[in-house]
Enzyme design. Sequence first.
Site, short mmCIF file in Angstrom:
data_model
loop_
_atom_site.label_atom_id
_atom_site.label_comp_id
_atom_site.label_asym_id
_atom_site.label_seq_id
_atom_site.Cartn_x
_atom_site.Cartn_y
_atom_site.Cartn_z
N ASP A 9 0.65 -1.34 0.01
CA ASP A 9 -0.08 -0.12 0.12
C ASP A 9 0.63 1.36 0.29
O ASP A 9 0.70 2.18 0.87
CB ASP A 9 -1.03 -0.01 1.13
CG ASP A 9 -2.02 -1.22 1.22
OD1 ASP A 9 -1.87 -1.92 0.38
OD2 ASP A 9 -2.80 -1.14 2.11
N ASP A 47 -4.46 -0.63 -1.82
CA ASP A 47 -5.64 -0.54 -1.10
C ASP A 47 -6.73 0.11 -2.13
O ASP A 47 -6.31 1.11 -2.84
CB ASP A 47 -5.69 0.47 -0.07
CG ASP A 47 -6.56 0.21 1.28
OD1 ASP A 47 -6.72 -1.14 1.74
OD2 ASP A 47 -6.84 1.15 1.89
N HIS A 49 -10.76 0.69 -2.62
CA HIS A 49 -12.03 0.79 -2.07
C HIS A 49 -13.21 1.43 -3.10
O HIS A 49 -12.75 2.58 -3.70
CB HIS A 49 -12.09 1.66 -0.68
CG HIS A 49 -11.35 1.03 0.44
ND1 HIS A 49 -11.35 -0.25 0.78
CD2 HIS A 49 -10.38 1.51 1.18
CE1 HIS A 49 -10.37 -0.35 1.70
NE2 HIS A 49 -9.78 0.69 1.89
N HIS A 53 -17.38 2.98 0.80
CA HIS A 53 -17.00 2.03 1.51
C HIS A 53 -17.36 1.74 2.79
O HIS A 53 -17.40 2.96 3.72
CB HIS A 53 -15.50 1.55 1.56
CG HIS A 53 -14.96 0.17 1.90
ND1 HIS A 53 -14.32 0.27 2.89
CD2 HIS A 53 -15.31 -0.81 0.86
CE1 HIS A 53 -14.01 -1.30 2.78
NE2 HIS A 53 -14.31 -1.73 1.70
N HIS A 82 -10.59 7.23 1.75
CA HIS A 82 -9.31 6.92 1.26
C HIS A 82 -8.95 5.85 0.13
O HIS A 82 -10.07 5.02 0.23
CB HIS A 82 -8.34 6.79 2.49
CG HIS A 82 -8.48 5.22 2.94
ND1 HIS A 82 -9.66 5.06 3.85
CD2 HIS A 82 -7.98 4.10 2.53
CE1 HIS A 82 -9.43 3.68 4.16
NE2 HIS A 82 -8.56 2.90 3.37
N LYS A 106 -7.05 -4.86 -3.06
CA LYS A 106 -7.69 -5.41 -1.83
C LYS A 106 -8.64 -4.33 -1.09
O LYS A 106 -8.39 -3.16 -1.45
CB LYS A 106 -6.93 -6.21 -0.86
CG LYS A 106 -5.94 -4.90 -0.21
CD LYS A 106 -4.76 -5.46 0.91
CE LYS A 106 -3.90 -4.66 1.28
NZ LYS A 106 -4.66 -3.45 2.12
N CYS A 151 -1.90 -2.84 7.70
CA CYS A 151 -2.03 -3.89 6.58
C CYS A 151 -0.56 -4.46 6.61
O CYS A 151 -0.50 -5.42 6.34
CB CYS A 151 -1.97 -2.86 5.22
SG CYS A 151 -3.85 -2.24 5.15
C1 VGL Z 1 -4.52 0.40 5.69
C2 VGL Z 1 -6.01 1.59 7.31
C3 VGL Z 1 -7.06 1.57 6.34
C4 VGL Z 1 -3.15 0.23 5.50
C5 VGL Z 1 -5.40 0.56 4.82
O1 VGL Z 1 -2.69 0.14 4.30
O2 VGL Z 1 -2.49 0.00 6.46
N1 VGL Z 1 -5.16 1.35 6.95
N2 VGL Z 1 -6.77 0.91 4.99
ZN ZN Z 2 -8.16 1.12 3.48
#
Ligand code: VGL
Ligand code: ZN
Length: 197
Positions: A9, A47, A49, A53, A82, A106, A151
């Site tokens: 990410d 990431d 979404h 979401h 985000h 994901k 993550c």
């Molecule tokens: C993440 C919060 C929400 C991450 C992703 O990549 O750690 N944290 N979505």
């Molecule tokens: Zn996320």
Amino acid sequence: MTQALVVIDVQNDFCPGGALAVADGDRIVPGINALMADADAVILTQDWHPAGHSSFATSHDGKAPFDLVEMPYGPQVLWPDHCVQGSQGAAFHPDLRVDADLILRKGFRGGIDSYSAFFENDQSTPTGLEGYLRTRGISQLTLVGLATDFCVAYSALDAARLGFDVTVRLDLCRAIDLDGSLAAARNQMTGAGVTLI
Ligand code: VGL
Ligand code: ZN
């Protein structure tokens, strides 16, 4: 033994100026690019979404970012909107090398979040990454990216549970650190047999 670098990410929304900015999230990019040259395989996660979401605080009346809610699959932290599919925030950091073998997206199901690169947050819906790695004969993983305590940690814990040999390069990760989440994640990873460097 085949090894893979798994880059979690490294996207604009997790870097300074982004919607869910992780302090110094952009500082890890040069070191990650350098590691790619030595890897047998490079996998990037993204990431990804849909708008609205269920992990977004804006999807829950009266809730604010970083509140905790109970979802059908268990507790879930609510986040600022985000990494909305196709947005600039969801794009990789512009300096990240993206000549990866695989880009795994994901968090694309509206009703469930996915911190881990292996399983969604119900801890049972697979992303398919395990099968990809096993069919390529990859057994050693080095994890880097954002964020250490969400993550990256969830991915490392799942990978260790699945029997992969897992190293997290903490120098090439940065954390959100909500209420001690970084210390907790480090302890859990150590307890699960993940090598922290
Ligand atoms: C993440 C919060 C929400 C991450 C992703 O990549 O750690 N944290 N979505
Ligand atoms: Zn996320």
